[in-house]
Design a protein around this motif. Structure first.
Motif, mmCIF file in Angstrom:
data_model
loop_
_atom_site.group_PDB
_atom_site.id
_atom_site.type_symbol
_atom_site.label_atom_id
_atom_site.label_comp_id
_atom_site.label_asym_id
_atom_site.label_seq_id
_atom_site.Cartn_x
_atom_site.Cartn_y
_atom_site.Cartn_z
ATOM 1 N N VAL A 1 27.212 -28.317 -9.640
ATOM 2 C CA VAL A 1 28.349 -29.214 -9.878
ATOM 3 C C VAL A 1 28.110 -30.017 -11.159
ATOM 4 N N PHE A 2 29.123 -30.022 -12.010
ATOM 5 C CA PHE A 2 29.066 -30.766 -13.277
ATOM 6 C C PHE A 2 30.321 -31.630 -13.396
ATOM 7 N N GLY A 3 30.261 -32.627 -14.281
ATOM 8 C CA GLY A 3 31.387 -33.544 -14.463
ATOM 9 C C GLY A 3 32.239 -33.161 -15.664
ATOM 10 N N GLN A 4 33.547 -33.343 -15.504
ATOM 11 C CA GLN A 4 34.460 -33.107 -16.635
ATOM 12 C C GLN A 4 34.204 -34.094 -17.768
ATOM 13 N N LYS A 5 33.561 -35.212 -17.458
ATOM 14 C CA LYS A 5 33.222 -36.224 -18.467
ATOM 15 C C LYS A 5 32.611 -35.587 -19.711
ATOM 16 N N ASP A 6 31.730 -34.585 -19.489
ATOM 17 C CA ASP A 6 31.114 -33.867 -20.612
ATOM 18 C C ASP A 6 31.839 -32.524 -20.744
ATOM 19 N N TYR A 7 33.074 -32.590 -21.281
ATOM 20 C CA TYR A 7 33.963 -31.436 -21.198
ATOM 21 C C TYR A 7 33.394 -30.202 -21.900
ATOM 22 N N ALA B 1 35.447 -44.505 -18.911
ATOM 23 C CA ALA B 1 34.710 -43.492 -18.168
ATOM 24 C C ALA B 1 33.310 -44.013 -17.859
ATOM 25 N N MET B 2 32.884 -43.868 -16.613
ATOM 26 C CA MET B 2 31.525 -44.311 -16.274
ATOM 27 C C MET B 2 30.507 -43.473 -17.018
ATOM 28 N N SER B 3 29.449 -44.131 -17.484
ATOM 29 C CA SER B 3 28.389 -43.439 -18.207
ATOM 30 C C SER B 3 27.121 -44.270 -18.087
ATOM 31 N N LEU C 1 21.807 -43.256 -12.146
ATOM 32 C CA LEU C 1 22.998 -42.739 -11.468
ATOM 33 C C LEU C 1 24.046 -43.830 -11.244
ATOM 34 N N HIS C 2 25.300 -43.401 -11.304
ATOM 35 C CA HIS C 2 26.439 -44.290 -11.041
ATOM 36 C C HIS C 2 27.436 -43.543 -10.154
ATOM 37 N N ASP C 3 28.611 -44.134 -9.957
ATOM 38 C CA ASP C 3 29.592 -43.527 -9.039
ATOM 39 C C ASP C 3 30.056 -42.145 -9.497
ATOM 40 N N GLY C 4 30.006 -41.884 -10.821
ATOM 41 C CA GLY C 4 30.378 -40.550 -11.316
ATOM 42 C C GLY C 4 29.422 -39.502 -10.771
ATOM 43 N N HIS C 5 28.110 -39.780 -10.891
ATOM 44 C CA HIS C 5 27.115 -38.858 -10.334
ATOM 45 C C HIS C 5 27.295 -38.739 -8.820
ATOM 46 N N ALA C 6 27.520 -39.889 -8.171
ATOM 47 C CA ALA C 6 27.661 -39.880 -6.705
ATOM 48 C C ALA C 6 28.817 -38.983 -6.276
ATOM 49 N N SER C 7 29.885 -38.978 -7.066
ATOM 50 C CA SER C 7 31.032 -38.134 -6.692
ATOM 51 C C SER C 7 30.673 -36.649 -6.816
ATOM 52 N N LEU C 8 29.826 -36.304 -7.779
ATOM 53 C CA LEU C 8 29.380 -34.899 -7.897
ATOM 54 C C LEU C 8 28.499 -34.525 -6.705
ATOM 55 N N ILE C 9 27.626 -35.451 -6.327
ATOM 56 C CA ILE C 9 26.711 -35.186 -5.202
ATOM 57 C C ILE C 9 27.530 -35.019 -3.922
ATOM 58 N N GLN D 1 33.959 -31.523 -11.555
ATOM 59 C CA GLN D 1 34.585 -32.657 -10.873
ATOM 60 C C GLN D 1 35.199 -33.632 -11.887
ATOM 61 N N PRO D 2 36.313 -34.263 -11.502
ATOM 62 C CA PRO D 2 36.986 -35.191 -12.430
ATOM 63 C C PRO D 2 36.118 -36.388 -12.827
ATOM 64 N N THR D 3 36.470 -36.968 -13.955
ATOM 65 C CA THR D 3 35.740 -38.133 -14.474
ATOM 66 C C THR D 3 36.044 -39.367 -13.625
ATOM 67 N N ILE D 4 34.989 -40.047 -13.213
ATOM 68 C CA ILE D 4 35.156 -41.315 -12.487
ATOM 69 C C ILE D 4 35.140 -42.443 -13.513
ATOM 70 N N ARG D 5 36.095 -43.371 -13.350
ATOM 71 C CA ARG D 5 36.288 -44.433 -14.343
ATOM 72 C C ARG D 5 36.086 -45.821 -13.741
ATOM 73 N N VAL E 1 22.964 -30.583 -8.441
ATOM 74 C CA VAL E 1 23.670 -31.509 -9.337
ATOM 75 C C VAL E 1 22.673 -31.966 -10.399
ATOM 76 N N PRO E 2 22.728 -31.372 -11.599
ATOM 77 C CA PRO E 2 21.807 -31.788 -12.661
ATOM 78 C C PRO E 2 22.211 -33.138 -13.258
ATOM 79 N N THR E 3 21.236 -34.044 -13.398
ATOM 80 C CA THR E 3 21.511 -35.354 -14.004
ATOM 81 C C THR E 3 20.312 -35.807 -14.851
ATOM 82 N N MET E 4 20.573 -36.833 -15.650
ATOM 83 C CA MET E 4 19.481 -37.488 -16.381
ATOM 84 C C MET E 4 19.170 -38.846 -15.752
ATOM 85 N N GLY E 5 19.631 -39.048 -14.515
ATOM 86 C CA GLY E 5 19.306 -40.285 -13.818
ATOM 87 C C GLY E 5 20.159 -41.464 -14.260
HETATM 88 P P1 AMP Z 1 24.188 -37.270 -17.194
HETATM 89 O O1 AMP Z 1 23.248 -37.899 -16.222
HETATM 90 O O2 AMP Z 1 24.949 -38.237 -18.020
HETATM 91 O O3 AMP Z 1 23.551 -36.154 -17.959
HETATM 92 O O4 AMP Z 1 25.306 -36.566 -16.302
HETATM 93 C C1 AMP Z 1 24.988 -35.714 -15.257
HETATM 94 C C2 AMP Z 1 26.263 -35.115 -14.708
HETATM 95 O O5 AMP Z 1 27.123 -36.157 -14.271
HETATM 96 C C3 AMP Z 1 27.037 -34.314 -15.765
HETATM 97 O O6 AMP Z 1 27.604 -33.159 -15.154
HETATM 98 C C4 AMP Z 1 28.097 -35.294 -16.188
HETATM 99 O O7 AMP Z 1 29.270 -34.667 -16.692
HETATM 100 C C5 AMP Z 1 28.385 -35.997 -14.884
HETATM 101 N N1 AMP Z 1 29.008 -37.296 -15.124
HETATM 102 C C6 AMP Z 1 28.582 -38.285 -15.976
HETATM 103 N N2 AMP Z 1 29.450 -39.307 -15.976
HETATM 104 C C7 AMP Z 1 30.449 -38.981 -15.110
HETATM 105 C C8 AMP Z 1 31.659 -39.612 -14.681
HETATM 106 N N3 AMP Z 1 32.015 -40.813 -15.131
HETATM 107 N N4 AMP Z 1 32.437 -38.967 -13.787
HETATM 108 C C9 AMP Z 1 32.089 -37.744 -13.311
HETATM 109 N N5 AMP Z 1 30.966 -37.081 -13.669
HETATM 110 C C10 AMP Z 1 30.163 -37.693 -14.557
#
Ligand code: AMP
Length: 286
Positions: free
Chosen positions: A147-153, A185-187, A35-43, A175-179, A29-33
């Motif tokens: 696993v990636f998030g739809q948030k960044d479509y 949308a969480m960010s 982390l919030h519930d959106g990232h947690a759902s991908l993990i 995975q769907p966007t967590i709001r 699960v690639p992230t930029m840290g």
């Molecule tokens: P980021 O850390 O913002 O680069 O995001 C890392 C991964 O988490 C990417 O695949 C994003 O699409 C995903 N992500 C970010 N925000 C959300 C969200 N609210 N719901 C689901 N996935 C997300």
């Protein structure tokens, strides 16, 4: 199992080799840290389809332009470790910038076509940075699935293109966007918003919902769908719209009329104050 933090690419590769040799399925699960519930759902999703889950944490300078928020991008390493571990991650790969881009680094992966529109117009070098870093994160973690998030479509389309074009033997899950409860949308960037701006930002998901309702009731006229997005966004005075557009969800093409069996994505990028926010939703015909 406690979360293991890995800093070097070589160490990460050795762990991945050992996991593969013992028959383990690796999910990344690639992230930029931050982390919030959106990232947690991908993990969490990664834990359901793989045996060993690696979260990567790297704020990638290559995907930020000079005028963007690299230096103030929010960070909280301890909290990230906690969230990653609680969501089920086994490893946190957190390399330094020098580890990822040592002196002499000179390779860029550049993807044509889908990268040119929407985000690509406002962030012309962004997807080169994303494609390059994701390829490097893949060769460091050697995953079976990612696993990636739809948030960044648009990014999901770029990653799928990267994997297909380079014959990468990795299965991509979206995975769907967590709001937030109110719809935003969480960010990681939501932390930049004042409470007033946070309330204003709710207009984004509301606008997308109105456009989704319109297509659901039979509207396939792209300009009309775009107008629905724009008019509702512009109820907010201090909003700067970068794009608010309906497009073919697979190709990002923008026909005059969508056909009955097109999947349609509504893509929005706006600035509220100095914070740039993106969101989207996909409408499927059945
Ligand atoms: P980021 O850390 O913002 O680069 O995001 C890392 C991964 O988490 C990417 O695949 C994003 O699409 C995903 N992500 C970010 N925000 C959300 C969200 N609210 N719901 C689901 N996935 C997300």
């Amino acid at each position: 199992m406690a979360l293991e933090v890995i800093r070097s690419i070589r160490a990460m590769q050795k762990i991945a080799d050992n996991l593969r040799m013992s028959g383990k399925h690796i999910g990344v699960v690639p992230t930029m840290g931050y982390l919030h519930d959106g990232h947690a759902s991908l993990i969490h999703a990664a834990t359901t389809v793989s045996d060993a889950v690696i979260v990567t944490l790297f704020v990638n300078p290559m995907q930020f332009a000079a005028n963007e928020d690299l230096s103030r991008y929010p960070r909280d390493f301890e909290k990230d470790c906690r969230i990653a571990e609680d969501a089920g991650a086994h490893f946190l790969f957190a390399p330094s910038v020098e580890e990822m881009y040592p002196k002499g680094f000179a390779t860029t992966i550049s993807i044509d076509g889908i990268t040119q529109k929407f985000e690509g117009v406002y962030r012309p070098t962004h997807f080169d940075g994303v494609a390059t870093v994701v390829a490097k994160l893949f060769t460091a973690t050697k995953p079976h699935i990612a696993v990636f998030g739809q948030k960044d479509y648009q990014q999901t389309l770029v990653i799928k293109r990267l994997v297909a074009d380079l014959n990468l033997d990795i299965e991509i899950y979206i995975q769907p966007t967590i709001r937030e409860p109110e719809g935003l949308a969480m960010s990681s960037r939501n932390v930049y918003l004042s409470s007033e701006q946070y309330n204003q930002a709710l207009v984004i998901s509301k606008a997308i919902t109105l456009a989704m309702n319109s297509v659901q009731s039979g509207n396939r006229n792209r300009e009309e769908l775009n107008s629905i997005l724009r008019i509702s966004l512009l109820t907010l005075e201090n909003i700067e719209i970068h794009y608010a557009a309906a497009a073919n969800a697979e190709t990002l093409e923008e026909p005059y009329m969508f056909s009955e069996n097109d999947s349609i994505v509504f893509l929005v990028a706006v600035k509220i104050g100095s914070t740039r926010l993106i969101d989207n939703a996909v409408w499927n015909p059945n």
